[in-house]
Write a protein that holds these residues in place. Structure first.
Motif, short mmCIF file in Angstrom:
data_model
loop_
_atom_site.label_atom_id
_atom_site.label_comp_id
_atom_site.label_asym_id
_atom_site.label_seq_id
_atom_site.Cartn_x
_atom_site.Cartn_y
_atom_site.Cartn_z
N SER A 75 0.83 -1.21 0.00
CA SER A 75 0.00 0.00 0.00
C SER A 75 0.86 1.26 0.00
O SER A 75 0.48 2.28 -0.58
N SER A 122 -0.80 11.40 -9.94
CA SER A 122 0.53 11.94 -9.62
C SER A 122 1.31 12.32 -10.86
O SER A 122 2.30 13.06 -10.77
N MET A 143 1.92 1.91 -3.56
CA MET A 143 0.88 2.23 -4.53
C MET A 143 0.70 3.74 -4.66
O MET A 143 0.64 4.46 -3.66
N THR A 144 0.61 4.21 -5.89
CA THR A 144 0.52 5.64 -6.17
C THR A 144 -0.64 5.89 -7.13
O THR A 144 -0.76 5.19 -8.14
N PRO A 145 -1.51 6.88 -6.85
CA PRO A 145 -2.60 7.17 -7.79
C PRO A 145 -2.05 7.74 -9.09
O PRO A 145 -1.02 8.42 -9.11
N LYS A 156 4.47 2.26 -7.75
CA LYS A 156 5.19 3.49 -8.08
C LYS A 156 6.16 3.29 -9.24
O LYS A 156 6.37 4.19 -10.05
N GLU A 178 -7.99 8.38 -9.42
CA GLU A 178 -7.69 7.76 -8.13
C GLU A 178 -7.17 6.33 -8.28
O GLU A 178 -6.73 5.72 -7.29
N THR A 179 -7.19 5.78 -9.49
CA THR A 179 -6.70 4.42 -9.72
C THR A 179 -5.22 4.34 -9.36
O THR A 179 -4.42 5.16 -9.80
N GLU A 180 -4.85 3.32 -8.57
CA GLU A 180 -3.48 3.23 -8.06
C GLU A 180 -2.70 2.13 -8.76
O GLU A 180 -3.23 1.08 -9.10
#
Length: 652
Positions: free
Chosen positions: A324, A332, A327-329, A365, A360-362
């Motif tokens: 988590s 970004s 994880m990046t939306p 990174k 907002e989908t992650e």
């Protein structure tokens, strides 16, 4: 200054520059939004102040005039215009250049343009002073006597008193002395609380607004006392918060009520390398936990089983937490695309709208970072080649403004990212002709529309008549394909002439650890990503014979193609008497995979294949099992695509 501190400043400064750019782009469509204006001003102020603190004098000096201009906008003395926003964006670019050690000279031209713009009459007339309004604080008054004390817990929240003191010195502060009146005894002292206040003198020409500005981000629980020294008549006190009272006036936030909501969570910046190292350690922990479970299963000791289950629970929790964090939306990276569209509007003479769905989908990174450049290539191509000029669109009955839409959504164990435009679409005949010219396709070769469209992903392929600064050199699309495949994803092109083009990229949620279904095929173990598994059935008896030529199963009144994995992998020997079919999905498509035995689910640490094996499309990686052996990970999207291609060829 330590290297770590300077590196942290550069990270924060670049993020501030990105936030500033996003705010300016938002102001273009919402110039009357005071919240946006305040946000842009805060970003400018913070970037300027931080630059001065960390020795970036050229940056602080350059941003000072832009900060002043947006302060005038904030106070209603100047209107937000397209020219001001364009200058602000160029100033943002120059600030990033200065951060990277670039020359300061180009900034002088920008400052000259800003001066000309501010003095050019675009500003609204200043509102007349209301009857009875107080005069400007600095007009002919004596010096300020000032005392302030920050919130006791400000250090925990990241405040830096030395930065505030430096800003006050820049305003001309003198007689700066600490105030130790609130310092407790040694036994009661808490090291993370601030007990010191300060007293100082400021010149009379400094306005109250400038003093407030220093404490812009430290207003909560701030105690600030301001007193005007007499300039002839008896002393007069001006309070920073109304109403005025005799003697020094405290400018403090209202006391926090007993039922006040908790403060926002404290955020911490961590270098990406540390996250990568943490992920590697968690991966090794998962492998060790699997080995422990294997050994405990052999002993059957009840106490060891309990301990192993507890360790498994903790390892699973640590894995999920670490994942988590990584994880990046997707939002970004979308701000840089908005800036690109802004620049392309002017460069191409087109009107382009940019829409984003599913911000907002992650994603992991690493996936996000590697995805930025391919998406930049796709957006440039859509804008340059896909969208028509306004007069052409008008003649075709389309809106003058073309639309480029970026969307992201979850699909099982994958994220589907689609870039679509409503332009002219791709000419299949022209693509085929150009491919034959370049020797990519033999004239007699038969290709369906999907295979023909996929030719644009070949290295060096381009149908552009002219080479522009943006595209047309035959580079970009092959880079997109190579990057997507490097991320274990797939790419698909769709186009309708006169209506537009859509490019779909299917990417895994993560590149590190997944839940896998362990299966056995011809005595060898393989892993299937569990999120891609829809259900498991037993292979019907009429299909179990080796020589049976059937290729479809009737599952819940739907025909699903299935692959005999023994044949696909070239395995020898007779199959197991009761074979299973794992029905796996990739997007909207399904395929059945026949296996000899279902072993069970397990946490799977993905290891990349060696360069020698990386060309094998059937596998996406490998994992280490609890007994130390290696299991290959089946690439479900590739297998689904193979099943669809085989069935279409047989149907033809």
């Amino acid at each position: 200054m330590s290297n770590d501190a300077d590196d942290l400043f550069l990270i924060e400064a670049r993020q501030l520059a990105e936030s500033l750019e996003a705010g300016l782009l938002d102001m273009k469509s919402r110039p009357e939004d005071r919240t946006l204006v305040d946000s842009v001003f805060r970003d400018l102020h913070t970037l300027k102040g931080s630059g001065a603190m960390f020795g970036h004098t050229a940056l602080a000096t350059f941003l000072h005039d832009f900060e002043t201009a947006f302060d005038a906008v904030r106070e209603g003395r100047f209107a937000v215009t397209a020219a001001l926003i364009d200058l602000g964006l160029r100033a943002c670019d120059h600030a990033v250049t200065l951060l990277e050690g670039g020359e300061a000279a180009p900034g002088q031209a920008l400052l000259a343009e800003l001066t000309a713009l501010i003095s050019g009459g675009d500003a609204p007339a200043a509102a007349p002073a209301e009857e009875g309004a107080a005069p400007e604080e600095g007009a002919g008054s004596g010096d300020w006597q000032m005392a302030f004390r920050l919130a006791a817990d400000c250090l925990v929240l990241g405040a830096r008193p030395q930065v505030l003191l430096d800003e006050l010195r820049a305003l001309g502060a003198t007689d700066l002395n600490p105030d130790f009146d609130a310092l407790p005894t040694l036994i009661d002292l808490e090291p993370d609380r601030l007990y010191i206040g300060w007293r100082l003198r400021l010149p009379g020409h400094v306005t109250e607004a400038e003093i407030r500005e220093v404490f812009l981000f430290n207003e909560e629980d701030l105690r600030l006392e301001l007193t005007r020294e007499p300039a002839g008549p008896p002393p007069e006190v001006e309070a920073a918060t109304a109403p005025p009272a005799a003697g020094p006036v405290a400018m403090a936030a209202a006391p926090t009520p007993p039922a006040a909501p908790p403060r926002e969570r404290t955020m911490m910046r961590v270098p990406a390398e540390r996250l990568d190292e943490m992920m590697n350690r968690v991966g090794e922990l998962v492998i060790a936990e699997a080995r422990l479970a294997e050994l405990v299963a052999r002993t059957g000791d009840a106490q060891l089983v309990a301990v192993a289950e507890e360790i498994q629970r903790l390892a699973t929790g640590m894995r999920e937490t670490t994942m988590s964090i990584r994880m990046t939306p997707i939002d970004s990276i979308t701000s840089r695309f908005r800036r690109l569209i802004h620049d392309l509007n002017g460069a191409l003479g087109k009107s382009i709208l940019f829409e984003v769905e599913g911000e907002e989908t992650e994603l992991d990174k690493t996936v996000i970072e590697l995805l930025a450049d391919p998406l930049m290539h796709l957006i440039r191509n859509s804008a340059d080649h896909g969208l028509e000029l306004p007069e052409v669109r008008r003649a075709a009955g389309k809106p003058e403004a073309g639309t480029i839409r970026l969307s992201a959504r979850y699909s099982g164990a994958e994220v589907v990212i689609t870039l679509a435009d409503d332009g002219r679409g791709l000419d299949v005949g022209r693509i085929r002709a150009r491919a034959e010219e370049r020797g990519l396709v033999a004239p007699e070769a038969e290709l369906d529309e999907q295979a023909t469209l996929a030719l644009i992903l070949q290295p060096g392929f381009s149908t552009a008549e002219t080479v522009t600064e943006l595209s047309g050199r035959g580079v970009g699309m092959d880079v997109v394909k190579r990057t997507v495949e490097q991320l274990r994803g797939t790419i698909e092109v769709e186009s309708v002439p006169g209506q537009g083009t859509r490019i779909h990229m299917r990417l895994p949620l993560t590149l590190a650890i997944i839940d896998g279904l362990l299966v056995e095929i011809a005595g060898e173990r393989y892993t299937i990503p569990l999120a891609a598994v829809e259900h498991i059935i037993e292979l019907p008896e009429e299909h179990a014979k080796r020589g049976d030529g059937s290729r479809f199963l009737n599952i819940r009144d739907q025909l699903v193609p299935f692959l005999r994995m023994r044949e696909l992998l070239g395995s020898e020997g007779p199959p197991a008497p009761f074979q299973k079919v794992v029905v796996a999905t990739a997007g909207e498509l399904r395929v059945g995979l026949t296996v000899d035995r279902i072993i069970g689910s397990s946490q799977t640490v993905i290891k990349q294949l060696s360069p020698l094996h990386s060309t094998l499309k059937t596998f996406s990686g490998a994992t280490v099992l609890g007994d130390g052996s290696v299991a290959l990970i089946l690439d479900v999207p590739q297998l689904v695509a193979f099943g669809q291609i085989r069935d279409s060829m047989e149907a033809a």
